[in-house]
Design a protein around this motif. Structure first.
Motif, PDB file in Angstrom:
ATOM      1  N   LEU A  41      -7.680 -12.069  59.652  1.00 50.97           N
ATOM      2  CA  LEU A  41      -8.848 -11.886  58.809  1.00 50.97           C
ATOM      3  C   LEU A  41     -10.081 -12.526  59.440  1.00 50.97           C
ATOM      4  O   LEU A  41      -9.963 -13.331  60.362  1.00 50.97           O
ATOM      5  CB  LEU A  41      -8.599 -12.517  57.427  1.00 50.97           C
ATOM      6  N   LYS A  42     -11.254 -12.204  58.899  1.00 53.06           N
ATOM      7  CA  LYS A  42     -12.476 -12.832  59.404  1.00 53.06           C
ATOM      8  C   LYS A  42     -12.437 -14.325  59.092  1.00 53.06           C
ATOM      9  O   LYS A  42     -11.770 -14.757  58.140  1.00 53.06           O
ATOM     10  CB  LYS A  42     -13.713 -12.137  58.841  1.00 53.06           C
ATOM     11  N   PRO A  43     -13.155 -15.130  59.874  1.00 59.40           N
ATOM     12  CA  PRO A  43     -13.071 -16.591  59.743  1.00 59.40           C
ATOM     13  C   PRO A  43     -13.315 -17.128  58.332  1.00 59.40           C
ATOM     14  O   PRO A  43     -12.626 -18.043  57.895  1.00 59.40           O
ATOM     15  CB  PRO A  43     -14.128 -17.094  60.717  1.00 59.40           C
ATOM     16  N   VAL A  44     -14.273 -16.561  57.620  1.00 61.96           N
ATOM     17  CA  VAL A  44     -14.536 -17.063  56.264  1.00 61.96           C
ATOM     18  C   VAL A  44     -13.314 -16.830  55.381  1.00 61.96           C
ATOM     19  O   VAL A  44     -12.971 -17.666  54.539  1.00 61.96           O
ATOM     20  CB  VAL A  44     -15.818 -16.450  55.653  1.00 61.96           C
ATOM     21  N   CYS A  45     -12.616 -15.733  55.573  1.00 62.20           N
ATOM     22  CA  CYS A  45     -11.410 -15.453  54.793  1.00 62.20           C
ATOM     23  C   CYS A  45     -10.290 -16.423  55.145  1.00 62.20           C
ATOM     24  O   CYS A  45      -9.577 -16.897  54.265  1.00 62.20           O
ATOM     25  CB  CYS A  45     -10.939 -14.013  55.016  1.00 62.20           C
ATOM     26  N   VAL A  46     -10.141 -16.694  56.422  1.00 62.72           N
ATOM     27  CA  VAL A  46      -9.118 -17.646  56.853  1.00 62.72           C
ATOM     28  C   VAL A  46      -9.351 -18.982  56.156  1.00 62.72           C
ATOM     29  O   VAL A  46      -8.425 -19.588  55.605  1.00 62.72           O
ATOM     30  CB  VAL A  46      -9.129 -17.821  58.389  1.00 62.72           C
ATOM     31  N   CYS A  66     -11.096 -10.957  50.456  1.00 61.68           N
ATOM     32  CA  CYS A  66     -10.136 -11.421  51.466  1.00 61.68           C
ATOM     33  C   CYS A  66      -8.712 -11.008  51.105  1.00 61.68           C
ATOM     34  O   CYS A  66      -7.942 -10.570  51.967  1.00 61.68           O
ATOM     35  CB  CYS A  66     -10.213 -12.936  51.631  1.00 61.68           C
ATOM     36  N   ILE A  67      -8.360 -11.139  49.839  1.00 59.81           N
ATOM     37  CA  ILE A  67      -7.018 -10.737  49.396  1.00 59.81           C
ATOM     38  C   ILE A  67      -6.849  -9.229  49.568  1.00 59.81           C
ATOM     39  O   ILE A  67      -5.794  -8.760  50.013  1.00 59.81           O
ATOM     40  CB  ILE A  67      -6.768 -11.161  47.929  1.00 59.81           C
ATOM     41  N   ASN A  72      -4.460  -4.842  52.833  1.00 55.05           N
ATOM     42  CA  ASN A  72      -4.614  -3.711  53.752  1.00 55.05           C
ATOM     43  C   ASN A  72      -3.881  -3.974  55.066  1.00 55.05           C
ATOM     44  O   ASN A  72      -3.248  -3.074  55.616  1.00 55.05           O
ATOM     45  CB  ASN A  72      -6.079  -3.406  54.014  1.00 55.05           C
ATOM     46  N   ILE A  73      -3.956  -5.197  55.565  1.00 50.15           N
ATOM     47  CA  ILE A  73      -3.250  -5.557  56.801  1.00 50.15           C
ATOM     48  C   ILE A  73      -1.743  -5.441  56.588  1.00 50.15           C
ATOM     49  O   ILE A  73      -1.022  -4.920  57.445  1.00 50.15           O
ATOM     50  CB  ILE A  73      -3.620  -6.978  57.263  1.00 50.15           C
TER      51      ILE A  73
END
Length: 176
Positions: free
Chosen positions: A127-132, A166-167, A172-173
């Motif tokens: 995920l993008k850094p903010v999501c991590v 993010c969830i 999706n991943i």
């Protein structure tokens, strides 16, 4: 046994289904609980409470709202957070001896390896850094959304929106 067959048996309160449920999910749920509580005995106690809650409340599971594993994972996470916020947990922390800290550190490494083994962290890293960062705070460290907002110096509404996004991205991943 498929998850659908297991759920059908659980709805019927089949005791064999409870054993299967426990064998399938106890290690993963224990890892999440222990990662938040950092105490073996408390984590085991909360794990028992979680399985009782799952068993008693399975009728409230709604397949259209998400996967069964996600539902039970949220029960485990919420139970661990409730324990963290309880007065008994705070008292226990004050009574820990130095010897316990060595055990906690050793056991925590094992739990992190277990979490890595089931691949959760690998998916989150995509995920993008903010999501991590948000998922790490909210799900792995047990922060409330307000605490995450304070830690990230981000408005509460933004944390809530980012968390939902993010969830969704993580789902999706996982579906690919």
């Amino acid at each position: 046994m498929t998850q659908e067959e297991l759920l059908a048996q659980i709805y019927k309160k089949d005791s064999n289904a409870f054993n299967t449920l426990y064998n399938m999910y106890s290690k993963s749920l224990y890892g999440v609980i222990f990662n938040l509580l950092k105490n073996k005995e408390e984590a085991e106690d909360v794990l028992q409470e979680v399985f009782v809650k799952i068993w008693k409340n399975v009728d409230s599971y709604n397949e259209s709202k998400g996967r069964f594993f996600t539902w039970i994972l949220n029960i485990a996470r919420n139970a661990a957070i409730d324990r963290l916020r309880s007065k008994d947990h705070t008292k226990n922390l004050k009574n820990l001896s130095v010897d316990n800290f060595v055990h906690i550190l050793d056991h925590n490494a094992t739990v992190v390896n277990r979490i890595d083994a089931i691949g959760i962290r690998e998916f989150v890293k995509k995920l993008k850094p903010v999501c991590v960062r948000i998922i790490e705070l909210l799900f792995f460290k047990g922060y409330t959304q307000q605490e995450a907002s304070d830690e990230l110096a981000m408005p509460l509404g933004t944390v809530k929106t980012q968390n939902r996004t993010c969830i969704k991205d993580l789902r999706n991943i996982l579906e690919v």
